[in-house]
Design a protein around this motif. Structure first.
Motif, PDB file in Angstrom:
ATOM      1  N   ARG A   6     103.347  37.937  16.529  1.00 57.88           N
ATOM      2  CA  ARG A   6     102.656  37.008  17.455  1.00 57.88           C
ATOM      3  C   ARG A   6     102.852  37.201  18.891  1.00 57.88           C
ATOM      4  O   ARG A   6     103.973  37.438  19.101  1.00 57.88           O
ATOM      5  N   VAL A  66      97.558  37.644  17.413  1.00 57.34           N
ATOM      6  CA  VAL A  66      98.212  38.043  16.025  1.00 57.34           C
ATOM      7  C   VAL A  66      97.724  39.494  15.782  1.00 57.34           C
ATOM      8  O   VAL A  66      96.715  39.754  15.646  1.00 57.34           O
ATOM      9  N   ASP A  76     103.379  33.672   7.730  1.00 61.52           N
ATOM     10  CA  ASP A  76     102.266  33.619   7.766  1.00 61.52           C
ATOM     11  C   ASP A  76     101.372  33.935   6.584  1.00 61.52           C
ATOM     12  O   ASP A  76     101.773  34.807   5.717  1.00 61.52           O
TER      13      ASP A  76
END
Length: 256
Positions: free
Chosen positions: A127, A142, A229
């Motif tokens: 990120r 991202v 994530d």
């Protein structure tokens, strides 16, 4: 930062409701839909495991996808950042920003946009967060974790110019950005300054400008949905990060 999820107050909903089309007759209340999305952000629940008393998960996901693709979350984030800056007697747009990256693990079941950050030994995604001097998130991207920070951040410059406006004068970052990213900023007459500890220093030395963005990264730990994530698409990952900042700005704006 509140310790648990709370539904939007009337004051908070009034601040963001102009970004939604409330004139149409709908089956679901958009305020409740947004409450559910923010609950997901805080708790990290799976879409299909939403409590039965709330709208069907497919309906909630539909709105999440729509608002992600049409930029609603980005526009809300920008507006709330400006309001919060004015609240503390600052100009609406920042003149100084700070950038840093965070490598995060990716759900093992997902193979899209995956890479390994050899330095941090993280197999997942990275990120790129750009914040102002008080930690508000202005731009985020991202990408796979094996991409270098500086070259990957070049794509953020157009968003920086659009969101920060003409006031932007300087961007702070570490050595990894002191290359193609710094040169690309110079093309727009924006200075880049390396914020790192002195080379002669030993052990942990807090660096003021980097500490701000590191603190913003630490704030993500309050939201289980982004502690790791879980998203198949990069757009969804970005949207959850904007939503986290939106939640923070809404909490700050709530009058005592």
């Amino acid at each position: 930062m509140t310790k648990q999820w709370q539904p939007l107050t009337d004051y908070q909903w009034a601040a963001i409701s102009p970004f939604f089309n409330l004139q149409r007759k709908r089956q679901h209340d958009l305020r409740q839909i947004l409450d559910v999305i923010l609950w997901l952000l805080r708790t990290g629940c799976q879409w299909r495991n939403l409590p039965q008393e709330w709208p069907n998960w497919q309906a909630v996901y539909y709105y999440f996808e729509q608002w992600s693709h049409n930029g609603t979350f980005e526009r809300i984030n920008l507006a709330l950042n400006q309001l919060d800056r004015k609240r503390v007697d600052k100009e609406a747009f920042p003149s100084v920003l700070c950038i840093d990256s965070q490598s995060i693990k990716l759900n093992p079941m997902i193979g899209e946009h995956r890479g390994t950050d050899a330095n941090k030994r993280v197999n997942g995604r990275k990120r790129q967060l750009v914040v102002d001097t008080q930690g508000r998130l202005w731009v985020v991207a991202v990408h796979p974790a094996n991409q270098a920070d500086g070259p990957a951040a070049v794509s953020l410059i157009s968003n920086l110019l659009w969101r920060a406006g003409e006031r932007l004068e300087k961007v702070y970052g570490d050595q990894s950005y002191n290359g193609v990213f710094a040169k690309a900023l110079a093309d727009w007459s924006i200075d880049f300054e390396k914020a790192s500890r002195p080379e002669s220093a030993q052990g942990f030395i807090p660096v003021a400008k980097r500490w701000v963005v590191e603190r913003s990264i630490a704030w993500t730990n309050y939201f289980r949905r982004i502690a790791k994530d879980y998203e198949y698409t990069l757009l969804s990952s970005v949207s959850w990060l904007y939503l986290a900042n939106i939640q923070l700005m809404l909490q700050r704006s709530q009058p005592n």
